[in-house]
Structures are given as structure tokens and as C-alpha cells.
Design an enzyme around this catalytic site. Sequence first.
Site, PDB file in Angstrom:
ATOM      1  CE1 TYR A 113      49.997 154.618 112.802  1.00 41.52           C
ATOM      2  CE2 TYR A 113      51.776 154.857 114.050  1.00 41.52           C
ATOM      3  CZ  TYR A 113      50.531 154.747 114.003  1.00 41.52           C
ATOM      4  OH  TYR A 113      49.746 155.057 115.099  1.00 41.52           O
ATOM      5  CE1 TYR A 139      48.486 158.388 115.692  1.00 41.68           C
ATOM      6  CE2 TYR A 139      46.443 158.503 117.283  1.00 41.68           C
ATOM      7  CZ  TYR A 139      47.816 157.890 116.601  1.00 41.68           C
ATOM      8  OH  TYR A 139      48.112 156.762 117.426  1.00 41.68           O
TER       9      TYR A 139
END
Lengths: 137, 400
Positions: B304, B354
Site C-alpha cells: 500500500y 488511487y
Amino acid sequence: MAAIDRPLPVVDDEETGGFFAAAAEHRLVVRTCNSCAATLHLPKSYCHHCGSWDVGWRDVRPTGSVYSWTVLQHSIHEAFPAPCTVVLVQLDEDPAIRFVGYLPGAPELHDGMPVRVRFEDIEPGVTIPQWEPVPEA
Amino acid sequence: MATTDHDHRDRCAVVGIGATEFSKKSGRSVAALVSEASLAAIADAGLTPADIDGVVRSDYDSVTHNDIGHWLGLSGLTFWGITGTGGSAPCGMIGQAVAAILSGQATNVLVYRGLNGRSGLRLGRGSAIQRSGGARHVGGNGTLDEFFLPYGLMAPGQLFAMYARRHMIEYGSTSDDLASIAMTVRKRANANPAAQMAHRTMSLSDYYESRMIADPLRMFDYCLETDGACAVVVTAAERAKDSPHPGVLIRAVTQAAMPEMQGGLVFPALMRPDLLDNPGRRVGKELYRRAGLGPADIDVAQLYDCYTITVLLQLEDYGLCGTGEGGAFASSGAIDIGGTVPINTAGGNLSEGYIHGMNHVVEGVRQMRGQSTSQVPGAQTCLVTSGTPTVTSALILRAA
Ligand SMILES: [Zn+2]
């Protein structure tokens, strides 16, 4: 005079209001368990260490040191024009207790730099502790 | 046969993946984006919406089970779940799907995340101040925002900048290290035609010339803002054998919080005693235990990356390098193709898009299928992680 649109803290929350009430008297306090003396920061009215609901506010020495910081170079809120600095401070009395502070501009800072509280009275009843570098002796 | 007390090991599979275009302005509703990605994932699994009886979403997703049920005509829903917070959700969402399947509450579970992250609510601008609706007084009601927002601490980038600074102080990591992460991930995006940054290369001077936002973090340390959606379908491994893509097993999945929890949204994490002790360490340890694997068994990782610094921290948290060595490890080329553990092979949050970490799950599946645009030859295991620092989650995928 307070800037028109500066975000001000809610000062009458059930859990955190005592912190701001003390700040209005220029005292820095942390939530503390009256049964086992554990620090409960950020404030809450139950001690998970000993199961007590008997909690109070303890005055702490308003001195600390710089733990980390960031300089904002790109304004995201008009009340905090860039450049400005947010500093993360650990208390001398107990380094596990942290606070954040705001410094205009981009002052020279370093890890462990001594800082102390300056109480900023923003408007009647609304005071927040700020942290500023201790001038060299 | 259960080989562990955590007997979800290899018992569920990801059989379908789907994604929309990633753009700056979709011109479409989030429900439409989620529906498109979901339909793609369902079709990829060889299923129809009538086969979907479970859905799981992020607490930040505006598309509820009611919404997706209505949009796709999911007539047979018997399970819906939500987890979070925000970007820490995706792997935990897969965990909820696994839990629902293995407990008999659902058979085929759709897991999704969609947002108009550029044209709609821009999370990086400081959702806390947006939530306050411009009210003069901030905080209260358990948000704990009163300790942060009045100090001008409003955007997640400022928080992660303080993590980066602390890592630099304690371990001597450098902006060059962060640059190496940004540049490595950008190269993966350059190979991925679907990435938002597919056609924009990044040199070291590009990195240093990008605008300083929250010192020491520059623009290119920040993730993109994206309109788009990703979805996957999870089913039991037994059932997966009949699907077009039977081969991607969920080896293990884990969520974890911290012993020193803090409430609120994200800023209170700054109050924990050690800024560099993050829940990824706990997730990593438990995940490897549940998987019966270790860091050395990981062939490729989707970490992440809301910021470059979160990658650096997770390289350490998940044992891919030693504590304090994340910067040097990244700069060594270990995270590049051909390195010890290539990361974010579609470009990640930094350069693909994103989708709040859900794109990392999708890319993990592609790697296990051998379908990545930056395929790691012979990769059999993929670590996928979700957001940090308040709580986090991660999973290991395995090519059967
Ligand atoms: Zn106690």
C-alpha cells in the site's frame, strides 16, 4: 484577535473538555487514572489498565522536546498559510505523552530540541497550548 | 484438511477481477463505476449477478450493499460486510469474504472499492476538515480532531511527513531512498497501459523538481487522485475448480490493530509511544504464521503506497528487510524487477491509480495468473498489504 475562519477546538466535549478548561487557566494537564495512576492520553474516562472509571486530570510540566515535524509548503487552509510548521512534541516528564503544536514559517528545528508551552488565548474560553523552541540561555 | 488452527489457509480463491478506467474525471457516478468493475469481475469469474450472494465494501465507500444490490439486481444477497478504516480495508475486506464463505453465510462474495477521488471528495485535502462542513469549531464526539486540526494538521500527507522525518532521524534514511521508491513504481506504471501515469516517466531530477508539499514529502511522494473502481469475486477453493480462473488461492489473510490503540480517525496515531512501530509488524507476523510462510517465500509484493514512506515502513514491517533498513533496501534495487521482491507491479497508488489499495489486490491476482504487465517470472506467492498506520490488513495469494 482570532482569524475569522480559523478552526477552533470544541472545548466542551464530555471526554476532552477538561483539557481545554485547564488550558484556559494556562495549565497543561493529562487524563490520569485515580486508581492506578496510568496516563490516559488522548483523554478518556475509563482506564483499560485497571478497569477503573475513577479518572482525573494531572498537571504536567509544560516542557518537552521535538520528536518530529513537517513544514507545509503548500497551503491547504487559509488560516495556516505556507510555509508553516507542525511540530510533534514529547513531554520531558514522560516521553510517551505527545502533543502537536503550530509554528508559523519554517523555523530551524532538530530532533530533541527543547520546547515549552505558550498558551494561546484565541478567544474567551478558547485557549490551546502551543509549543515553541526554548531560547538559548 | 486443516493444517493450522487458522484453517482458512488455501480454502478460498479469488476467481474474478475487474477494474474501470482510472481517470481524473470520470463524469460518472461512483455507483456506475463500482457496477462496471463488479460486472467485469463477475464475468471474469464465469458467473452472473444472480450467483453473487455476498458483498463487502470499505467503510469509506459511498456505494452500499443496498446500492450495489439495486444496480446489479443482486436478488440473492444473504451477506454484506463493511470494514475499514479507509485504505486499511481492502485485504480485510477479502478476509470478511473468506469468513462469510467458510462459515456458510455466502457462496460467491463480491468485494469492491470505487471512488471519484479526483473529481469528487478529495481525501488528501483533509477529510476531517471537510467533514466538519466548514464549522468554526472542530472535534468532539470522539473524533479527537480538537487536538490536531486547530494546529493546522489537516491532511494525511502532513502526518506521513512526520513519519518520514522520524525515520530519517532514527535510521538515516534519505530523500534519495524515497525517490527510489517513487521511480521504481513509476517504471511499473510506464509498462502498464491502464495506469494513469502510463506515459509519464520519472527521473531523479523530476522527483527533486516536484513541488515540496509537506517537507520532507514532495508531490511525487504522494499517491495520485483517481476516479475509478476495482472489484474481485471470492469463492471457496473447491468451487473455484469449476471457474475459468481456478488458480489464485488466498493463502492467508490477517487484520491487526495495536496494543497502544488510539481513537479517532488517523491523526491520533501520532500519540502512540513509538511512531515507527506500526500495526504492519503485527499483521506481518500473524500473516506469516497463518500462511506457514516467511518473508523469504514472498516472490512479489503489492505494498500500500499512499506515500513513498508507507512503502519504506512496510518493507520493514513485513520483514522484507531489517528494521531501519527500508531506505537502503529500496535504494539497492531489491524492489525493482529482478530484485529480491519486486513491488507494486502495476504502478500502485503512486502511479497506477488511487483505488485506496483495492487495485493492489487486483494486481496481486494478475501476478498469480501470470497476467501482469510487469510479470515476475515464476512468481508463486504475492504479498498484498493495505493502508496504515491506525490499523492495517494484509494477505498472501498463492498460485495453485
Ligand atoms: Zn487505572
